[in-house]
Design an enzyme around this catalytic site. Structure first.
Site, PDB file in Angstrom:
ATOM      1  N   GLU A  65       0.875  -1.168   0.000  1.00 53.51           N
ATOM      2  CA  GLU A  65       0.000   0.000   0.000  1.00 53.51           C
ATOM      3  C   GLU A  65       0.917   1.224   0.000  1.00 53.51           C
ATOM      4  OE1 GLU A  65      -2.707   0.297   3.327  1.00 53.51           O
ATOM      5  OE2 GLU A  65      -3.509   2.181   2.553  1.00 53.51           O
ATOM      6  N   ARG A 291       5.550 -12.977   9.490  1.00 48.55           N
ATOM      7  CA  ARG A 291       6.166 -11.663   9.329  1.00 48.55           C
ATOM      8  C   ARG A 291       7.556 -11.677   9.919  1.00 48.55           C
ATOM      9  NH1 ARG A 291       2.360  -7.537   8.710  1.00 48.55           N
ATOM     10  NH2 ARG A 291       3.795  -5.898   9.282  1.00 48.55           N
ATOM     11  N   LYS A 301       4.716   0.255   9.391  1.00 49.40           N
ATOM     12  CA  LYS A 301       4.757   1.551   8.715  1.00 49.40           C
ATOM     13  C   LYS A 301       4.146   2.655   9.572  1.00 49.40           C
ATOM     14  CE  LYS A 301       3.286  -0.111   4.662  1.00 49.40           C
ATOM     15  NZ  LYS A 301       2.598  -0.127   3.377  1.00 49.40           N
TER      16      LYS A 301
HETATM   17  P1  ATP Z   1       2.781  -2.436   7.928  1.00 49.34           P
HETATM   18  O1  ATP Z   1       2.132  -3.270   8.969  1.00 49.34           O
HETATM   19  O2  ATP Z   1       4.201  -2.109   8.216  1.00 49.34           O
HETATM   20  O3  ATP Z   1       1.988  -1.246   7.526  1.00 49.34           O
HETATM   21  P2  ATP Z   1       1.669  -3.810   5.775  1.00 49.34           P
HETATM   22  O4  ATP Z   1       1.564  -5.280   5.793  1.00 49.34           O
HETATM   23  O5  ATP Z   1       0.443  -3.059   6.066  1.00 49.34           O
HETATM   24  O6  ATP Z   1       2.864  -3.378   6.685  1.00 49.34           O
HETATM   25  P3  ATP Z   1       1.761  -3.571   2.971  1.00 49.34           P
HETATM   26  O7  ATP Z   1       2.150  -2.399   2.179  1.00 49.34           O
HETATM   27  O8  ATP Z   1       0.351  -3.984   2.971  1.00 49.34           O
HETATM   28  O9  ATP Z   1       2.245  -3.267   4.436  1.00 49.34           O
HETATM   29  O10 ATP Z   1       2.693  -4.810   2.666  1.00 49.34           O
HETATM   30  C1  ATP Z   1       3.043  -5.269   1.395  1.00 49.34           C
HETATM   31  C2  ATP Z   1       3.467  -6.682   1.500  1.00 49.34           C
HETATM   32  O11 ATP Z   1       4.575  -6.812   2.387  1.00 49.34           O
HETATM   33  C3  ATP Z   1       2.363  -7.541   2.052  1.00 49.34           C
HETATM   34  O12 ATP Z   1       2.267  -8.701   1.264  1.00 49.34           O
HETATM   35  C4  ATP Z   1       2.788  -7.845   3.443  1.00 49.34           C
HETATM   36  O13 ATP Z   1       2.305  -9.073   3.865  1.00 49.34           O
HETATM   37  C5  ATP Z   1       4.309  -7.814   3.331  1.00 49.34           C
HETATM   38  N1  ATP Z   1       4.884  -7.457   4.620  1.00 49.34           N
HETATM   39  C6  ATP Z   1       4.642  -6.352   5.351  1.00 49.34           C
HETATM   40  N2  ATP Z   1       5.301  -6.372   6.504  1.00 49.34           N
HETATM   41  C7  ATP Z   1       6.017  -7.526   6.523  1.00 49.34           C
HETATM   42  C8  ATP Z   1       6.912  -8.141   7.455  1.00 49.34           C
HETATM   43  N3  ATP Z   1       7.210  -7.568   8.613  1.00 49.34           N
HETATM   44  N4  ATP Z   1       7.453  -9.326   7.125  1.00 49.34           N
HETATM   45  C9  ATP Z   1       7.171  -9.909   5.952  1.00 49.34           C
HETATM   46  N5  ATP Z   1       6.337  -9.400   5.028  1.00 49.34           N
HETATM   47  C10 ATP Z   1       5.758  -8.222   5.303  1.00 49.34           C
HETATM   48 MG    MG Z   2      -1.231  -3.801   4.789  1.00 45.21          MG
END
Ligand code: ATP
Ligand code: MG
Length: 583
Positions: A65, A291, A301
């Site tokens: 995102e 994760r 984020k």
């Molecule tokens: P955050 O919780 O930091 O906002 P998010 O999952 O909301 O992270 P996205 O932009 O939706 O952020 O993530 C893009 C991709 O990266 C998704 O497929 C998500 O599962 C993966 N991802 C995000 N954080 C991690 C992590 N800590 N370890 C592994 N994969 C991750």
């Molecule tokens: Mg997300």
């Protein structure tokens, strides 16, 4: 056309001049450095699907995102998705999940693309956006309504929460659940047309309010939100929800394996429900993995944004941040990060990793690849009482890589040594300089400390030393000198700003306690800026040039503040030895 997921046109060059801007170039350019890819359960899934003929080739995607900069957790996901596509000769799309207009920005979208490329990957075709599918998503919602599988609800958010039930209690049906197809179609069209206020109505999937999986209790799939969208502007005032959007976007792109983190495991039934109930020929398989979390930092984020907005750090790319751009600025290499991703592996079990693993991967990558030079970061002046004039001696940039070339090391009457290399009262086992003792100066003479000069407070401000003129390139006669310390000629050394980084937080899991603001645990000593000295040979180094400063660590000229030929600024990427695991 698909380009094989990797950036084209980059070649590994063995010869790394110390002036090369960015020795980020990977030798073999397999997804994960040189070693064979390690096996894990997602690989096994893919191998089985290819063997059975379920898929002729795989298509994965990385779906961020654009609501912040990518962090080290995303790096894991990027290496997984793009890496699998490379290893199985498939494709990997980059798709922005841009369904929350208020939080998203073009700046974030740009930074994400730059980060993916910097990590060494290239996506299949154009960048994709969930917003490209808004019209199709709308039409699929109409299809669900027509099938009696979606309805427009008018409960307030509080009521909706109340009706949803709890983990132990089933929910109950909304009074609007029984609306006719015709009424729902009309209401939904009017939602789109902007007839209702933000939040007044939602479109919900009609699944099962008594489901043991709360995600299936008639989830909201559209909401009214008058927000300017970075791509569609003001065209839409209704926006589809993530769960609804994601599975359809995957299917529209022909994704075969939709890899996501474990928190989406309970959403998988909804992912499947949506695709099973609309007319779409593709049904990707969602597979979850754990994760990445890193000790002494945070991987969220939202929390990283808080560090930026509250100015605890200088920005998203502050070298202390676990963001890809922060790690880049600090001097980490893409190869090192890919190696790290390989080492931590992929599984479904909790994945809290020690910082030592990350730094180890970075250190090992740089060890063989970056030139070595001398710098003094905590200078103490030494006057050589029995030497006049100037002298220089050639020294190679890397003991195992003569092809890196060489430069001269200058020697003069006044030199800088590290203050820490001298001790009046040495601890046991000390092999460096003491009053009356001898050490070898790196690439130079054996030197003896004859006199210690102190200021009025008793602080050592200078040493007066003598050299043994007979020790250049050979051992002294009749005695052994074990210690070797580095030095710089005061006459030739150049001043440099050196930024030393320590862990960002004082505790291993700063966000473990939900009651305490994680910022409470910020380490006030996470950044130390010192004025040191560097060899003249680094004078024209471009920003993002990496060196080992012998005995001090791996450093990288700052991407923004370092000026070739001008103000020299070096960030310490990582120390030479693991300083974490002793905790
Ligand atoms: P955050 O919780 O930091 O906002 P998010 O999952 O909301 O992270 P996205 O932009 O939706 O952020 O993530 C893009 C991709 O990266 C998704 O497929 C998500 O599962 C993966 N991802 C995000 N954080 C991690 C992590 N800590 N370890 C592994 N994969 C991750
Ligand atoms: Mg997300």
């Amino acid at each position: 056309m698909f380009s094989g997921c990797l950036r084209k046109g980059i070649r590994f060059s063995v010869k790394i001049s110390p002036f090369t801007a960015n020795p980020d170039i990977d030798p073999a350019m397999s997804s994960n450095t040189n070693a064979p890819a390690s096996s894990h359960f997602i690989r096994s899934f893919i191998e089985a699907d290819l063997a059975s003929g379920k898929h002729a080739a795989i298509v994965t995607r990385f779906p961020p995102e654009p609501n912040g900069y990518l962090h080290v957790g995303h790096a894991k996901s990027i290496c997984l998705n793009f890496g699998l596509a490379i290893d199985f000769k498939g494709k990997c799309n980059l798709r922005f999940d841009d369904t929350n207009p208020e939080k998203e920005s073009e700046e974030y979208a740009q930074s994400i693309q730059a980060d993916v490329r910097w990590l060494g990957f290239e996506w299949n075709g154009e960048v994709r956006w969930a917003s490209d599918y808004f019209e199709q998503l709308y039409q699929f919602a109409v299809e669900l309504i027509n099938k009696g599988l979606a309805y427009v609800d008018e409960l307030t958010p509080e009521q909706m929460r109340e009706y949803r039930g709890t983990l132990t209690q089933p929910g109950k049906n909304s009074p609007f659940r029984g609306r006719s197809v015709a009424e729902n179609l009309d209401q939904f069209a009017r939602m789109r047309a902007g007839e209702f206020a933000d939040g007044a109505k939602v479109l919900r999937a009609k699944i099962d309010m008594a489901s043991s999986n709360i995600n299936l209790r008639d989830p909201v799939i559209y909401r009214i939100r008058r927000a300017h969208h970075i791509r569609t502007g003001d065209k839409w005032c209704i926006y589809p929800m993530y769960d609804y959007t994601h599975c359809i976007s995957d299917a529209l792109e022909g994704i075969t394996h939709s890899l996501c983190t474990l928190e989406f495991e309970d959403h998988r039934p909804l992912y499947d429900w949506v695709l099973d109930n609309i007319t779409i020929p593709c049904h990707p398989q969602q597979i979850e993995f754990s994760r990445l979390e890193l000790h002494y930092t945070i991987t969220s984020k939202r929390k990283l944004l808080q560090l930026v907005t509250e100015k605890h750090v200088s920005g998203w790319d502050d070298p202390r941040m676990p963001t890809i751009s922060g790690m880049r600025r600090r001097g980490y290499t893409p190869e090192g990060l890919r190696e790290f991703a390989k080492r931590i592996g992929i599984s479904k079990s909790e994945n809290i990793v020690d910082m030592a693993v990350l730094e180890g991967a970075i250190r090992e990558d740089m060890e063989a690849r970056v030139p070595r030079v001398l710098a003094v970061i905590n200078p103490l002046k030494v006057t050589i009482t029995n030497f006049d004039g100037a002298q220089s001696r050639e020294a190679g940039f890397h003991p195992n890589h003569p092809e890196f070339g060489s430069r001269v090391i200058d020697f003069s009457r006044e030199i800088w040594i590290e203050a820490d290399d001298f001790a009046e009262v040495p601890p046991p086992g000390w092999q460096r300089l003491i009053p009356g003792g001898e050490v070898r100066l790196r690439y130079s003479y054996v030197m003896k400390c004859e006199e210690v000069v102190k200021d009025a407070t008793g602080k050592v401000i200078e040493l007066k030393c003598s050299i043994d003129h007979n020790t250049l390139g050979k051992n002294p006669e009749g005695r052994k000198v074990k210690g070797v310390i580095h030095f710089l000629s005061c006459e030739k050394a150049l001043p440099a700003e050196i930024r030393l980084y320590d862990r960002l937080f004082t505790v291993a899991e700063p966000d473990a306690d939900k009651e305490v603001d994680f910022c409470t645990y910020l380490n006030p000593a996470s950044l130390t800026v010192v004025q040191g000295w560097v060899e003249p040979v680094v004078k024209d180094a471009l920003p993002e040039t990496r060196y080992q400063f012998e005995r001090l660590g791996y450093f990288c000229s700052d991407r923004y503040d370092h000026q070739p030929g001008g103000k020299l600024v070096f960030n310490r990427a990582v120390t030479l030895k693991d300083s974490w695991s002793k905790e």
